[in-house]
Design a protein around this motif. Structure first.
Motif, mmCIF file in Angstrom:
data_model
loop_
_atom_site.group_PDB
_atom_site.id
_atom_site.type_symbol
_atom_site.label_atom_id
_atom_site.label_comp_id
_atom_site.label_asym_id
_atom_site.label_seq_id
_atom_site.Cartn_x
_atom_site.Cartn_y
_atom_site.Cartn_z
ATOM 1 N N ASP A 1 0.794 -1.225 -0.036
ATOM 2 C CA ASP A 1 0.061 0.107 0.010
ATOM 3 C C ASP A 1 0.866 1.338 0.077
ATOM 4 O OD1 ASP A 1 -2.275 -1.365 0.125
ATOM 5 O OD2 ASP A 1 -2.147 -1.696 2.191
ATOM 6 N N THR A 2 0.576 2.215 -0.759
ATOM 7 C CA THR A 2 1.223 3.451 -0.765
ATOM 8 C C THR A 2 0.103 4.701 -0.763
ATOM 9 O OG1 THR A 2 1.061 3.335 -3.257
ATOM 10 C CG2 THR A 2 3.094 2.498 -2.393
ATOM 11 N N THR A 3 -0.854 4.400 -0.958
ATOM 12 C CA THR A 3 -1.846 5.522 -0.676
ATOM 13 C C THR A 3 -2.637 5.305 0.501
ATOM 14 O OG1 THR A 3 -3.655 4.634 -2.100
ATOM 15 C CG2 THR A 3 -1.963 5.647 -3.296
ATOM 16 N N THR A 4 -3.384 6.391 0.753
ATOM 17 C CA THR A 4 -4.337 6.662 1.747
ATOM 18 C C THR A 4 -5.472 5.569 1.616
ATOM 19 O OG1 THR A 4 -3.550 8.743 2.584
ATOM 20 C CG2 THR A 4 -5.865 7.897 3.484
ATOM 21 N N GLU A 5 -5.924 5.752 0.381
ATOM 22 C CA GLU A 5 -6.938 4.903 0.154
ATOM 23 C C GLU A 5 -6.878 3.222 0.221
ATOM 24 O OE1 GLU A 5 -6.054 7.435 -1.493
ATOM 25 O OE2 GLU A 5 -7.838 8.891 -1.408
ATOM 26 N N GLN A 6 -5.562 2.753 -0.355
ATOM 27 C CA GLN A 6 -5.220 1.588 -0.268
ATOM 28 C C GLN A 6 -4.987 1.147 1.204
ATOM 29 O OE1 GLN A 6 -1.514 1.682 -2.618
ATOM 30 N NE2 GLN A 6 -2.468 1.577 -4.423
ATOM 31 N N ARG A 7 -4.283 1.917 2.123
ATOM 32 C CA ARG A 7 -4.115 1.522 3.215
ATOM 33 C C ARG A 7 -5.524 1.481 4.145
ATOM 34 N NH1 ARG A 7 0.469 4.718 2.754
ATOM 35 N NH2 ARG A 7 -0.744 6.542 3.092
ATOM 36 N N ALA A 8 -6.425 2.238 3.773
ATOM 37 C CA ALA A 8 -7.744 2.302 4.271
ATOM 38 C C ALA A 8 -8.479 0.717 4.137
ATOM 39 C CB ALA A 8 -8.831 3.502 3.884
ATOM 40 N N ASP B 1 -7.000 -1.870 5.707
ATOM 41 C CA ASP B 1 -7.522 -1.955 7.267
ATOM 42 C C ASP B 1 -8.872 -2.597 7.428
ATOM 43 O OD1 ASP B 1 -4.991 -0.874 7.954
ATOM 44 O OD2 ASP B 1 -5.687 1.084 8.188
#
Length: 488
Positions: A121-128, A131
């Motif tokens: 994951d490299t973006t906020t959306e990917q990390r979200a 999670d």
């Protein structure tokens, strides 16, 4: 190119008779190449099966019998798939789930790794999204995934694979391994896939929780465990199956996207594509989810499709083949010798319309178990990790205790276990393996033949490694039955 899925059943596409059109593009590829209707895993667990794919060896020989063994030092092998391809000058690309000992960036020229709840994951959306995947505790969910398709791992894995292929050295051949964690749990999918298959139109299962009760042993133990952790879970079995089918269509659309890119780049005509899974999924059969107990067809039977580079169009319904057969097949496809210690058999002659001995593929074996003796039904041994909340591990010390080996031949299936009585089923009459006929006098001759065939496999799976001072006489194509048995 390999495209591999995790926990995909062999019988869930329209091309093999399923009532819903879950993977139309895959079926179209199968219609232009070879589909093996009788393909089997070496073990219904990820790491043992994937190690067999790499080594061409069965778990009892390569020594990996648990999903926790992913260290190269644990594997007993000679040259594996990557060694063969590297020796032939291929560039090696990997995108997706590894869950095997070849799991480091240094093993490949380009490497992008994913897990069931893990991604680069490299973006906020990917990390979200990752999670959120962790928060649903391996699913299945009762509502659509609140994230777009572009964040789903199959989409991102195909994007990574395309990027790797586009950055290749055009003067060298390449091998691309594309491996989706799906349709393994967590069972989740966004729209439009969540609603694509109506729960009310999901084909009926052949047997529910009553089958686990009837089979007893690890089946009942696992069923009781899941009921304890997630009371009433089986009431939502249609939703679970509908989501599973939606996941298949999502994967199918990404396969279409990958092949479409190869066509745009002028690479498709020279691509040998092998599509397969490591093992299957109960998909609510026996009132169970995931995998774990036994080696029923839902788990041991896998899809295997080969397309391109001289592969003939055929729907192979008679030959029993294995995930362990892939390495020797690739060796002969690229003109390399089959490494010493490989136990699988080359399928290349079969794929290209050449002559081959039918007797060599008249049966196949699958293995299961971590060793030792089976735990009793009332056992409460130490398990793989703390079972907090609704969390549980289906591949645990109980369901995997002991050792078993099964053989498929004709429409019969026979099991031998390290202890306790054997099992014998007529799959034409009893596909769910509910009526054990091991002691049925009317099948005495059938049992004797199957036990003889299983014994022959047990001898064949004796390890040839490590090689000492003397050289073994090797079988051409790794076929151990002579041409005298041709057509038998």
């Amino acid at each position: 190119m390999f495209v591999m899925t995790d926990q995909l059943r062999a019988d869930f596409t329209r091309g093999v008779g399923f009532g819903l059109d879950t993977m139309p593009f895959l079926d179209s590829i199968a219609a232009q190449g070879t589909r093996f209707r009788r393909a089997y895993t070496t073990a219904p667990a990820c790491v043992p099966a994937r190690t067999s794919l790499l080594t061409g060896r069965w778990p009892s020989t390569h020594r990996i019998r648990q999903n926790s063994n992913t260290s190269p030092e644990d594997v007993a092998r000679g040259d594996d798939l990557l060694d063969v391809l590297r020796g032939a000058g291929y560039q090696l690309f990997y995108a997706g789930k590894t869950h095997m000992y070849r799991n480091k960036a240094e093993d490949y020229d380009a490497f992008s790794e994913y897990g069931h709840t893990m991604a680069p994951d490299t973006t906020t959306e990917q990390r979200a999204f990752t999670d959120w995947l962790k928060s649903i505790d391996m699913g299945p969910t009762s509502a659509p995934t609140p994230f777009p398709v572009e964040l789903q791992y199959p989409y991102r894995i195909v994007s990574d694979a395309i990027q790797q292929i586009d950055a290749r050295d055009p003067d060298k051949p390449f091998f691309s391994f594309v491996s989706t964690p799906e349709p393994h749990n967590p069972y989740q999918v966004p729209e439009p896939y969540f609603s694509l298959f109506d729960e009310d139109k999901i084909p009926n299962r052949l047997a529910g929780p009553e089958a686990a009760e009837a089979k007893g042993g690890a089946y009942k133990w696992l069923r009781d465990l899941v009921e304890e952790k997630r009371p009433g879970y089986d009431k939502l079995w249609r939703r679970y199956r509908a989501t599973y089918c939606g996941m298949l269509r999502l994967i199918d659309d990404q396969l279409r996207r990958l092949v479409g890119h190869l066509k745009e780049q002028g690479l498709w005509e020279n691509t040998l594509l092998i599509f397969l899974a490591d093992h299957g999924d109960y998909a609510a059969d026996y009132g169970l989810q995931r995998k774990g107990a036994g080696m029923p067809e839902a788990l041991a039977h896998i899809p295997m499709i080969v397309h391109g580079c001289g592969v003939e169009t055929q729907d192979n319904k008679k030959d029993f083949v294995s995930i362990a057969d892939i390495l020797p097949t690739v060796c002969e496809a690229i003109g390399r010798p089959i490494p010493l210690g490989v136990q699988g058999r080359s399928l290349w002659q079969m794929l290209t319309g050449a002559d081959y001995p039918a007797a060599e593929f008249a049966d196949i074996v699958t293995e299961r178990g971590y060793g030792g003796l089976p735990y009793p039904d009332d056992a409460r041994p130490p398990l793989h990790f703390p079972y907090e909340g609704t969390r549980y591990d289906e591949l645990n010390s109980v369901t995997q205790s002991g050792s078993s080996r099964m053989i498929r031949h004709d429409h019969y299936k026979l099991y031998e276990h390290v202890s306790g009585p054997g099992e014998l089923y007529d799959l034409e009459k009893d596909p769910m393996e509910l009526h054990n006929r091991f002691d049925d006098p009317s099948l005495r001759d059938v049992k004797a033949e199957l036990m003889q065939r299983l014994q022959r496999w047990s001898v064949r799976l004796t390890d040839d490694l490590p090689q000492g001072k003397y050289n073994a006489r090797l079988a051409q194509h790794n076929w151990y039955r002579t041409s005298k048995a041709h057509g038998a």
